[in-house]
Write a protein that holds these residues in place. Sequence first.
Motif, PDB file in Angstrom:
ATOM      1  N   VAL B 115       0.927  -1.284   0.044  1.00 45.63           N
ATOM      2  CA  VAL B 115       0.142  -0.070  -0.035  1.00 45.63           C
ATOM      3  C   VAL B 115       0.933   1.318   0.062  1.00 45.63           C
ATOM      4  O   VAL B 115       1.999   1.250   0.262  1.00 45.63           O
ATOM      5  N   GLY B 116       0.297   2.275  -0.406  1.00 43.24           N
ATOM      6  CA  GLY B 116       1.083   3.376  -0.511  1.00 43.24           C
ATOM      7  C   GLY B 116       0.056   4.602  -1.160  1.00 43.24           C
ATOM      8  O   GLY B 116      -0.569   4.355  -1.923  1.00 43.24           O
ATOM      9  N   HIS B 117       0.500   5.875  -0.414  1.00 43.10           N
ATOM     10  CA  HIS B 117      -0.219   6.993  -0.722  1.00 43.10           C
ATOM     11  C   HIS B 117       0.432   7.967  -1.408  1.00 43.10           C
ATOM     12  O   HIS B 117       1.661   8.182  -0.853  1.00 43.10           O
ATOM     13  N   GLN B 120      -0.843  14.652  -2.259  1.00 50.18           N
ATOM     14  CA  GLN B 120      -1.294  15.657  -3.057  1.00 50.18           C
ATOM     15  C   GLN B 120      -0.152  16.514  -3.726  1.00 50.18           C
ATOM     16  O   GLN B 120      -0.081  16.882  -4.925  1.00 50.18           O
ATOM     17  N   GLY B 269       2.857  14.823   4.259  1.00 56.08           N
ATOM     18  CA  GLY B 269       1.708  13.978   4.790  1.00 56.08           C
ATOM     19  C   GLY B 269       0.715  14.550   5.463  1.00 56.08           C
ATOM     20  O   GLY B 269      -0.227  13.904   6.166  1.00 56.08           O
TER      21      GLY B 269
END
Lengths: 395, 271
Positions: B115-117, B120, B269
């Motif tokens: 997983v990884g975000h 923006q 973050g």
Amino acid sequence: MILSKIPTSGSNIPPLGIPSPGLPTPSSNVALRILRALASLKLTLVLIILLLAGVLIIYYTHTRFVWALAVPFIGFAINLAATVLTNPVFRRQMALLIFHLALIAIAVLIALDWLTYLKGRIEIVEGETFTGQTMSEESGPLHNRRLGKLQLTNENFTVNYTNTDGRLRRTDTRNQVAWVAPDGRSGRSVIGDQEPLLLGGYRFYTTTNKGFAPIFSWRPADGSAEKIGAVHLPSFPRDYLQQKNEWKPPGSSTSVWILLQMEEEIFSRDKPSELRVPDKHKIVVRLNAPQGDNDQRWELKPGDSVPLPDGVLTYQELRKWMGYDVSYNFTLPWLLAASVLAVLSMAWHFWRKFSARPWNPSSGNPNSGNTNAENPGPEHFQQAAADTTADEPGK
Amino acid sequence: MELQILWVALVTYVLAGSLSIIGFVMQRKPERAILALLVLGVVLHTTAIALRWERMGHGPYITMFEALSSGIWNLLLIYTLVYWRIPAIRATAAIIMPILFLMMGWMMMFTPSEVGHKPQVYHTIWLYIHIGFAKVFISTVFIAVGISGIILSRRTEYGAMRFAHLPNDSRLDDLSFRFMAVAMIFQTLMLITGAIWAQDAWGRYWDWDPLETWAFITWLFVIFSLHLRHTYKTKPHTGALLVIGVFIMAFLVFFGVPFVSTDFHQGVGRS
């Protein structure tokens, strides 16, 4: 300054800006000697160390100690200008000249930036108009403040979230604003994330700082006009458990403590969601702090009122507020242009310098290794001489 | 799938590195074989990164595993190109590759998260330009480190004997100076594009966050070392020590920040 050599002997080419020494006078010789001393590469090294120290001071003391950077930058400007004036190599090497002029321009622009910058923070509730009052700001001594001559209305905004890896993650921010520029022009824009609003030379950026604001009306007991205002609660969702604030209604001596109690989850745990005003919520109002002796407590829904000693407070609705960073740096595009020019001219200079000799030095003979590290042979001396005089006139 | 390809790439790198060390000890020059293995390793590694990028929807810059993987990839991509074009530096493989072995071992200590975000502020072309310049910078310094290693090791009898066939120290010093000069250009570009990105992302081009401040200090150190070498015509081994100092500093700045911050830049973050 960088990789240019100051000639130590006389030159046939007069230095830039220095009159041709037809009949040199003692005073012009002294001036030239001073200029050459100021153009010294050793001085450049000292200035780099000073700048390094200045950076460390500012970083570790968390202060904006301007002189820690101003002194080395002024020194660089003098050092660079003296180098350009006294070093004839610049007339032959356009790349070096452009590089040094660009560095001088950068030093001047940074100084101008310090004198004229503005940096501030504002918070605007949806539907509210900003008319120049910042929450905090700092500016240079020569900043011509024109924030009061513009208007910015936060019409509405959306902040989207996703739930990744068990953590709430912010995705995109979109903020619709209406504006009136100092020259009277007006319009609407959508800003957010990497898109600021440019207005009258100021840049307005949305930030991650945003939250809820209960709107109250205040009807003073003395019969004066009713006022409507907003109380900004702490940033949400960052301060999720701290949605409270204490404030005094305008003209009142009564301190009111308020708390937003949400009765529903704002964000979904399994699908993307948006920051929104909770439909189910109430505002808890207390007189005096919760630990006070004469604690009085009310729970308000929109339209509910509270009688206070010097007026009536009515809770009207809950809205969102957005925090903005506002900045003024008119030197920004020029600083970028000068920086790009400096690095390109430096690259050009190195390109010319390095392409003059092959990148692939021929393999040495069996004796060319360690043996000549401390005691270079003739080949080394020849090479070193070429290095030393690469920027000398007439080479 | 991409993990298996990545492991094969790492094994290929290890073979190339082992061959270079054996060549150094045995005084042989298996350069063609090393070049072939390096090219194969880079091709496999590129494939692994591309597959992961496609699957995860973000580039190799979110987790520490990805940052180290892409760090090894860019160091070896540029090193392989230089190895091919500048035969004089080929002997540096015996010095360079063991450093990369350490990085590979470090990378394998991290679990390749599924997983990884992508924050923006990463949704901008400036991110790729900024990181690209940073990677060229650290790679060129890395090559200069290899050359410096030869200069320093030649101060020992063993090193002098093993590297006797190479150009003399002053020529190697000149070559390392060139790589450092190129590194300085790309580091400057990295700082400029980083400032542009920061202006867009956070509304300020400079804010003294740990990474940007230490990157600037590293830049000053690079400038200082180049100036010192030029002004005082330092001896090759002094220049070599300066290069190694710059590399250690740059490496700590690039890969040490995650130990003090969960994000590569402060505030990335924030919610």
